[in-house]
Structure formats: C-alpha cells, structure tokens
Scaffold this motif. Structure first.
Motif, PDB file in Angstrom:
ATOM      1  N   SER A  97      -8.006 -15.603   7.601  1.00 11.78           N
ATOM      2  CA  SER A  97      -8.464 -16.627   8.528  1.00 11.78           C
ATOM      3  C   SER A  97      -9.067 -16.013   9.786  1.00 11.78           C
ATOM      4  O   SER A  97      -9.805 -16.649  10.506  1.00 11.78           O
ATOM      5  CB  SER A  97      -7.318 -17.563   8.906  1.00 11.78           C
ATOM      6  OG  SER A  97      -6.269 -16.826   9.474  1.00 11.78           O
ATOM      7  N   SER A 130     -11.246 -22.328   6.905  1.00 13.73           N
ATOM      8  CA  SER A 130     -10.895 -23.632   6.343  1.00 13.73           C
ATOM      9  C   SER A 130     -12.044 -24.192   5.494  1.00 13.73           C
ATOM     10  O   SER A 130     -11.809 -24.864   4.482  1.00 13.73           O
ATOM     11  CB  SER A 130     -10.509 -24.622   7.439  1.00 13.73           C
ATOM     12  OG  SER A 130     -11.559 -24.776   8.355  1.00 13.73           O
ATOM     13  N   GLU A 160      -2.859 -23.470   7.327  1.00 14.28           N
ATOM     14  CA  GLU A 160      -3.925 -22.728   6.648  1.00 14.28           C
ATOM     15  C   GLU A 160      -3.331 -21.764   5.631  1.00 14.28           C
ATOM     16  O   GLU A 160      -3.832 -21.631   4.517  1.00 14.28           O
ATOM     17  CB  GLU A 160      -4.782 -21.970   7.657  1.00 14.28           C
ATOM     18  CG  GLU A 160      -5.741 -22.836   8.428  1.00 14.28           C
ATOM     19  CD  GLU A 160      -6.599 -22.045   9.399  1.00 14.28           C
ATOM     20  OE1 GLU A 160      -6.325 -20.852   9.643  1.00 14.28           O
ATOM     21  OE2 GLU A 160      -7.565 -22.629   9.914  1.00 14.28           O
TER      22      GLU A 160
END
Length: 161
Positions: A107, A62, A129
């Motif tokens: 991620s 993020s 995300e």
C-alpha cells in the motif's frame, strides 16, 4: 516513437481501406501489431489514447485491489478488465496480481530499507486494506487450487489406450 499526428494519419488511412503492409512501409512502422494497438487505444480512449504517455501513472493500492477483485468476481480476462477500467495495458493488471500472490503488492509507494518498530499502531484504514489484500489473495489461491485439482481429475479420468 510516433507523434500523435502520424498515428492519426495512419489510422485514418487504415480505416479508409489502405492495407497495413503499405502503411508500414510508408511510415516506417515495424509491425502490424503496432497499428492494431493504436486502433485499439483509439477505440478505448479516443484521441487521448494515441498520446505518448512517457510519465508513469500511479495507481492507488485500493484501486489495484478493486481491479483485481472485479476481475476475479467476473472471471474476466486481463484485456476485458483493462478495457472496463480504462487501463491501456492489460499486462499492468497481470503484474499487480503476480505481486499480490508474492506478497509484494504494498500500500505504500516506496520500500522500507529496514524493519523498524512502529510507535504508532496501524490505522483502521490500513487494517482494512490489509484485510482486503488477504481476502483477495486467499480467493485467488483458492481459485488456482481448484483449477489444479480439476486438471488433475481430468487427467486421471482418461481411459488407458
């Protein structure tokens, strides 16, 4: 690798007006870019910027997306973005963007060895995300496409000789 003490000495002498060429000979530094890089790191991060960080710093997915989004929104260069987010090397951001375009900015930390069916559906955070990843990727590709079109238009508008 040079110790923090030697880097401090070199920068102190450089800032007092000693030529970089003499400092290179005196301390066995191969290029002036090294001294300028130390100076830039010192200006950005203080004494901590001179420390030799051998360990790899992990940046959360993020956070990477936040950096890329900021750079695109502000139309900032890689060095400006690195300075804003206090990232020592601007190439790191370039690498994140490259991986984003290739679809390899994941991620998760590690790679999956096989494609497996997941019994657990994606969580809301994972979906958010992924959505953010796709938004940034589309924005980046649209910007790239606009630049290509602009270049093509400028080439066709030129008068023949």
């Amino acid at each position: 690798m040079f110790s923090v003490e030697i880097k401090k000495k070199v920068l102190k002498e450089y800032l007092q007006g000693k030529p970089s060429g003499l400092l290179m000979k005196e301390y066995g530094i191969r290029g002036t870019a090294t001294i300028y890089q130390w100076l830039n790191h010192f200006k950005m991060f203080g004494i901590q910027g001179l420390e030799n960080n051998l360990g790899k710093t992990f940046y959360d997915y993020s956070y990477k997306m936040k950096v890329i989004r900021w750079r695109l929104e502000h139309k900032a260069s890689f060095p400006v973005t690195a300075r804003y987010f206090q990232i020592k090397n601007p190439v790191v951001i370039w690498d994140w963007e490259k991986k984003l375009l290739q679809g390899r900015l994941n991620s998760s930390k590690g790679r999956l060895s096989k494609m497996t069916k997941s019994k657990n559906p994606k969580t809301l955070k994972q979906l958010q995300e992924e959505n953010e990843f796709l938004r940034v990727r589309v924005a980046y590709l649209e910007k790239l496409d606009a630049l290509i079109q602009k270049k093509q238009q400028s080439q066709t508008k030129r008068k023949p000789k």
